[in-house]
Write an enzyme that holds these catalytic residues in place. Sequence first.
Site, mmCIF file in Angstrom:
data_model
loop_
_atom_site.group_PDB
_atom_site.id
_atom_site.type_symbol
_atom_site.label_atom_id
_atom_site.label_comp_id
_atom_site.label_asym_id
_atom_site.label_seq_id
_atom_site.Cartn_x
_atom_site.Cartn_y
_atom_site.Cartn_z
ATOM 1 N N GLU A 39 58.786 62.177 88.311
ATOM 2 C CA GLU A 39 57.957 61.537 87.280
ATOM 3 C C GLU A 39 56.533 62.054 87.356
ATOM 4 O O GLU A 39 55.974 62.212 88.450
ATOM 5 C CB GLU A 39 57.999 60.022 87.512
ATOM 6 C CG GLU A 39 57.947 59.217 86.245
ATOM 7 C CD GLU A 39 59.190 59.359 85.374
ATOM 8 O OE1 GLU A 39 59.213 60.298 84.540
ATOM 9 O OE2 GLU A 39 60.107 58.541 85.520
ATOM 10 N N HIS A 40 55.985 62.330 86.187
ATOM 11 C CA HIS A 40 54.634 62.902 86.073
ATOM 12 C C HIS A 40 54.537 64.234 86.815
ATOM 13 O O HIS A 40 53.501 64.549 87.389
ATOM 14 C CB HIS A 40 53.568 61.921 86.592
ATOM 15 C CG HIS A 40 53.299 60.795 85.627
ATOM 16 N ND1 HIS A 40 52.280 60.816 84.706
ATOM 17 C CD2 HIS A 40 53.954 59.627 85.436
ATOM 18 C CE1 HIS A 40 52.299 59.695 83.999
ATOM 19 N NE2 HIS A 40 53.304 58.959 84.416
ATOM 20 N N ASP A 42 56.361 67.060 85.229
ATOM 21 C CA ASP A 42 56.683 68.148 84.275
ATOM 22 C C ASP A 42 55.419 68.885 83.842
ATOM 23 O O ASP A 42 55.401 70.115 83.764
ATOM 24 C CB ASP A 42 57.515 67.654 83.070
ATOM 25 C CG ASP A 42 56.854 66.588 82.214
ATOM 26 O OD1 ASP A 42 55.807 66.016 82.606
ATOM 27 O OD2 ASP A 42 57.401 66.305 81.116
ATOM 28 N N GLY A 128 59.635 53.844 77.260
ATOM 29 C CA GLY A 128 59.710 54.891 78.282
ATOM 30 C C GLY A 128 61.058 55.586 78.276
ATOM 31 O O GLY A 128 61.445 56.220 79.255
ATOM 32 N N LEU A 129 61.811 55.485 77.162
ATOM 33 C CA LEU A 129 63.118 56.147 77.081
ATOM 34 C C LEU A 129 63.082 57.312 76.086
ATOM 35 O O LEU A 129 64.110 57.765 75.602
ATOM 36 C CB LEU A 129 64.202 55.137 76.687
ATOM 37 C CG LEU A 129 64.416 54.001 77.691
ATOM 38 C CD1 LEU A 129 65.484 53.035 77.198
ATOM 39 C CD2 LEU A 129 64.813 54.543 79.067
ATOM 40 N N SER A 131 62.035 57.742 72.938
ATOM 41 C CA SER A 131 62.502 57.605 71.550
ATOM 42 C C SER A 131 61.729 58.542 70.628
ATOM 43 O O SER A 131 62.272 59.037 69.637
ATOM 44 C CB SER A 131 62.363 56.166 71.078
ATOM 45 O OG SER A 131 61.007 55.761 71.127
ATOM 46 N N SER A 132 60.459 58.802 70.947
ATOM 47 C CA SER A 132 59.688 59.671 70.047
ATOM 48 C C SER A 132 60.181 61.113 70.132
ATOM 49 O O SER A 132 60.305 61.790 69.110
ATOM 50 C CB SER A 132 58.196 59.576 70.347
ATOM 51 O OG SER A 132 57.955 59.789 71.710
ATOM 52 N N GLU A 164 54.499 66.542 69.424
ATOM 53 C CA GLU A 164 53.998 65.285 69.977
ATOM 54 C C GLU A 164 52.597 65.481 70.569
ATOM 55 O O GLU A 164 51.717 64.644 70.396
ATOM 56 C CB GLU A 164 54.975 64.781 71.040
ATOM 57 C CG GLU A 164 54.816 63.321 71.322
ATOM 58 C CD GLU A 164 56.027 62.699 72.020
ATOM 59 O OE1 GLU A 164 57.111 63.294 72.034
ATOM 60 O OE2 GLU A 164 55.856 61.596 72.546
ATOM 61 N N ASP A 176 61.094 65.661 78.010
ATOM 62 C CA ASP A 176 61.854 64.830 77.064
ATOM 63 C C ASP A 176 62.566 65.654 75.994
ATOM 64 O O ASP A 176 63.780 65.508 75.809
ATOM 65 C CB ASP A 176 60.944 63.765 76.439
ATOM 66 C CG ASP A 176 60.301 62.872 77.497
ATOM 67 O OD1 ASP A 176 60.715 62.949 78.673
ATOM 68 O OD2 ASP A 176 59.381 62.116 77.155
HETATM 69 C C1 GLA Z 1 56.317 60.875 79.332
HETATM 70 C C2 GLA Z 1 56.095 62.315 78.880
HETATM 71 C C3 GLA Z 1 56.883 63.289 79.766
HETATM 72 C C4 GLA Z 1 56.627 63.042 81.251
HETATM 73 C C5 GLA Z 1 56.773 61.553 81.573
HETATM 74 C C6 GLA Z 1 56.379 61.240 82.989
HETATM 75 O O1 GLA Z 1 57.638 60.514 79.106
HETATM 76 O O2 GLA Z 1 56.502 62.476 77.545
HETATM 77 O O3 GLA Z 1 56.586 64.615 79.406
HETATM 78 O O4 GLA Z 1 55.374 63.520 81.633
HETATM 79 O O5 GLA Z 1 56.002 60.743 80.715
HETATM 80 O O6 GLA Z 1 57.224 61.883 83.880
#
Ligand code: GLA
Length: 393
Positions: A39-40, A42, A128-129, A131-132, A164, A176
């Site tokens: 997480e955080h 990418d 946080g799933l 959707s966008s 985005e 994503d």
């Molecule tokens: C959001 C961002 C992703 C990633 C996550 C955290 O979902 O769209 O690119 O950075 O946060 O891992």
Amino acid sequence: MTRATEPAAERAPEVFRRAFGTEPHVLGLAPGRVNLIGEHVDYNGGIVLPAAIDRQVAVAARWRKAIRIRMLAVDRATDDELRIDTAPARGEGWARYVRGIATLLVRAGYPIPGADIAFAGDVPVDSGLASSAALVVATAKALLALAEVEVEPATLAEICRRAEAEWVGVRCGIMDPFVALHGRAGHALLLDCRSLEHHHLRLPDGVRLVATDSGIQRALRDSAYNQRRTECRLAAIRLGVTDLRDISLEDLERRGHTLAEPLGRRARHVVREIERTRLAAAALAAGDIHSLGRLMAESHASLRDDLEVSTPELETLVRLANEVHGVYGSRLCGAGFGGCTISLVAADAVKEFTRHVTQGYRKATGNEATVHVLAAGDAARWEKLAEWKGGGL
Ligand code: GLA
């Protein structure tokens, strides 16, 4: 009336017919995602382990001989309806994503025709799933289908990311859209966000991916997300590397203390999270779900203490999840600052998980948590619903 229980793939054509009074020609479909770990990282050139989920955004589209794309979302809010004649205006809400991707595809030189589009979705919004990203990718799939063009998935993922980042202002990473375009049912995706090398890792049959929504809207999320990104960038610059991915654990031990806080803690999260993700992928490949779960717990602690993206509500959800027998691991999922947790739960423990977590959450916070029991789903695709003539504008 369309029933909310119908999957988005069935709802979107119906929404389209009601809106435009004709039949759509194509359906673009794209999944949301959960992230098991990584997480955080990418946007720091790191390694992530997400899975596409069996919830989708569906975009029904009809080719038109016109220079406009008219769009509509019926199932988002009563008056969430917008028509545009010119893509470049930035718009409001969900329309920004559609305008962004349509414009970038046109600018990239793909022969995107005029179109009417309408969408519906099953991916929980603002949770946080992703959707966008699903909306952007599904729109891209539908428009490219009408243009009769195939775009290589990694190239398309980058265009979707830019939609985005540049149009909505969240400077998100590649995870994503990439997993939406490369996911595989029953599998997680190990992705190197720098080289884009990736492979699928099978998830064990008896385990469910359970997303629990804290129901807390994330007002400051976008600005806080961008701020974390800036802090990581600054830490990398101070350490003299391109990305924090280029710092080893040993380097960090030696030089981490030279960073002023909070940059030191941010760097520590990223460097250790990348290492945890490597270990998690090895554990998953070896079928060792207990180790994967432990690494998820460590990831959560680091997101809370070093990256500081957790909230009291997410802490409550993770604590409650960990009290349930049959939970391998639980952590906040996605950007943080609200939204969902992701828990790896033995299939036969899901019922007890749902009961314990929803009751405990209500008691502790006075809020309602929503539990989504998910499976790893397939990548984005498109379907032809009817013939169309195509050709130029
Ligand atoms: C959001 C961002 C992703 C990633 C996550 C955290 O979902 O769209 O690119 O950075 O946060 O891992």
